[in-house]
Design a protein around this motif. Structure first.
Motif, PDB file in Angstrom:
ATOM      1  N   ASP A 157     -47.933 -24.180  65.133  1.00  0.00           N
ATOM      2  CA  ASP A 157     -48.448 -22.931  64.650  1.00  0.00           C
ATOM      3  C   ASP A 157     -47.815 -21.668  65.092  1.00  0.00           C
ATOM      4  OD1 ASP A 157     -49.330 -22.586  67.385  1.00  0.00           O
ATOM      5  OD2 ASP A 157     -51.671 -22.498  66.762  1.00  0.00           O
ATOM      6  N   LEU A 215     -43.333 -28.757  61.058  1.00  0.00           N
ATOM      7  CA  LEU A 215     -44.105 -28.389  60.029  1.00  0.00           C
ATOM      8  C   LEU A 215     -45.089 -27.308  60.466  1.00  0.00           C
ATOM      9  CD1 LEU A 215     -45.254 -28.482  57.306  1.00  0.00           C
ATOM     10  CD2 LEU A 215     -46.891 -30.250  57.960  1.00  0.00           C
ATOM     11  N   SER A 216     -44.973 -26.302  59.743  1.00  0.00           N
ATOM     12  CA  SER A 216     -45.603 -25.040  60.060  1.00  0.00           C
ATOM     13  C   SER A 216     -46.706 -24.637  58.894  1.00  0.00           C
ATOM     14  CB  SER A 216     -45.072 -23.811  60.362  1.00  0.00           C
ATOM     15  OG  SER A 216     -45.630 -22.874  61.159  1.00  0.00           O
ATOM     16  N   VAL A 217     -47.927 -24.711  58.819  1.00  0.00           N
ATOM     17  CA  VAL A 217     -48.725 -24.346  57.608  1.00  0.00           C
ATOM     18  C   VAL A 217     -49.226 -23.009  57.841  1.00  0.00           C
ATOM     19  CG1 VAL A 217     -50.821 -25.259  56.382  1.00  0.00           C
ATOM     20  CG2 VAL A 217     -49.279 -26.878  57.636  1.00  0.00           C
ATOM     21  N   VAL A 218     -48.966 -22.421  56.720  1.00  0.00           N
ATOM     22  CA  VAL A 218     -49.476 -20.858  56.629  1.00  0.00           C
ATOM     23  C   VAL A 218     -50.726 -20.956  55.864  1.00  0.00           C
ATOM     24  CG1 VAL A 218     -48.991 -18.663  55.972  1.00  0.00           C
ATOM     25  CG2 VAL A 218     -47.264 -19.960  56.699  1.00  0.00           C
ATOM     26  N   GLN A 262     -44.877 -15.342  55.505  1.00  0.00           N
ATOM     27  CA  GLN A 262     -43.964 -16.652  55.407  1.00  0.00           C
ATOM     28  C   GLN A 262     -42.594 -16.228  55.936  1.00  0.00           C
ATOM     29  OE1 GLN A 262     -43.887 -19.515  53.759  1.00  0.00           O
ATOM     30  NE2 GLN A 262     -45.954 -19.316  52.534  1.00  0.00           N
ATOM     31  N   PHE A 298     -43.049 -16.633  60.024  1.00  0.00           N
ATOM     32  CA  PHE A 298     -42.970 -18.061  60.311  1.00  0.00           C
ATOM     33  C   PHE A 298     -41.613 -18.740  60.063  1.00  0.00           C
ATOM     34  CE2 PHE A 298     -47.514 -17.695  60.994  1.00  0.00           C
ATOM     35  CZ  PHE A 298     -47.887 -18.868  61.495  1.00  0.00           C
ATOM     36  N   SER A 299     -40.942 -18.405  58.988  1.00  0.00           N
ATOM     37  CA  SER A 299     -39.685 -18.923  58.838  1.00  0.00           C
ATOM     38  C   SER A 299     -38.721 -18.509  59.790  1.00  0.00           C
ATOM     39  CB  SER A 299     -39.156 -18.471  57.394  1.00  0.00           C
ATOM     40  OG  SER A 299     -38.055 -19.016  57.089  1.00  0.00           O
ATOM     41  N   LEU A 322     -39.464 -20.442  62.908  1.00  0.00           N
ATOM     42  CA  LEU A 322     -39.228 -21.769  62.758  1.00  0.00           C
ATOM     43  C   LEU A 322     -37.897 -22.035  62.880  1.00  0.00           C
ATOM     44  CD1 LEU A 322     -41.237 -24.190  62.366  1.00  0.00           C
ATOM     45  CD2 LEU A 322     -40.991 -24.193  59.766  1.00  0.00           C
ATOM     46  N   SER A 381     -36.811 -28.652  59.440  1.00  0.00           N
ATOM     47  CA  SER A 381     -38.690 -27.909  59.587  1.00  0.00           C
ATOM     48  C   SER A 381     -38.808 -27.543  57.982  1.00  0.00           C
ATOM     49  CB  SER A 381     -38.360 -26.861  60.537  1.00  0.00           C
ATOM     50  OG  SER A 381     -37.458 -25.843  59.918  1.00  0.00           O
ATOM     51  N   ILE A 383     -42.139 -25.245  55.838  1.00  0.00           N
ATOM     52  CA  ILE A 383     -43.379 -24.492  55.874  1.00  0.00           C
ATOM     53  C   ILE A 383     -44.251 -24.880  54.440  1.00  0.00           C
ATOM     54  CG2 ILE A 383     -44.353 -22.102  55.734  1.00  0.00           C
ATOM     55  CD1 ILE A 383     -41.765 -21.041  57.128  1.00  0.00           C
ATOM     56  N   GLU A 386     -48.121 -23.946  52.573  1.00  0.00           N
ATOM     57  CA  GLU A 386     -49.205 -22.933  52.486  1.00  0.00           C
ATOM     58  C   GLU A 386     -50.558 -23.648  52.211  1.00  0.00           C
ATOM     59  OE1 GLU A 386     -50.406 -19.153  49.888  1.00  0.00           O
ATOM     60  OE2 GLU A 386     -48.360 -19.573  50.215  1.00  0.00           O
TER      61      GLU A 386
END
Length: 148
Positions: free
Chosen positions: A12, A39-42, A65, A68-69, A72, A88, A90, A92
């Motif tokens: 996160d 993996l990052s979840v927005v 976004q 986070f990008s 990441l 990596s 992202i 949503e």
């Protein structure tokens, strides 16, 4: 024998999850993994425009976004010197659901996820993505609790 070739590492972008990332890569090297997917979840809450007219949710989502990008990309770049390929992405949506769904659809062998170790009222109020992932994932999940 355990065979963890493809490891999913949800983050996160908190300092805590970045510490977990370093531990996950060290673990992956020890078990001979072939790939780590970060993996990052927005999770942008979509309210009806009738409730809030002052907020442009598309713009807010775009800003989140981009942030986070960028973060990441920095994390992925910092781990590229390791022995294991790191990539990596992202997504949503609801974090635990997206993590579990991605792992299942992409034949992930292991999920490594950080847990703050909250109990009692803190866990009730804050929720636990890690706990939900452990309960719902069809592959093994390794939770890492960092001191901090």
């Amino acid at each position: 024998m355990l065979d963890f070739k493809k490891i999913l590492l949800p983050v996160d972008m908190s300092d805590f999850s970045l510490q977990v990332a370093e531990e996950a890569v060290n673990f992956a090297e020890k078990v001979g993994a072939q790939e780590i997917i970060i993996l990052s979840v927005v999770n942008v809450v979509n309210y009806s425009q009738s409730y809030i007219n002052a907020i442009d949710f598309d713009q807010m989502n775009s800003t989140i976004q981009r942030h986070f990008s960028k973060e990441l990309d920095k994390l992925t770049e910092s781990l590229k010197g390791k022995k294991i390929p790191v990539r990596s992405l992202i997504l949503e949506g609801n974090p635990y659901a997206e993590i579990v769904d991605y792992a299942e659809k992409n034949d992930v062998d292991l999920i490594i996820i950080g847990s703050h170790g909250y109990t009692g009222i803190d866990r009730f109020l804050l929720g636990s993505v890690a706990e939900r992932v452990v309960r719902k994932a069809k592959c093994p999940v390794l939770t890492v609790r960092m001191k901090g």
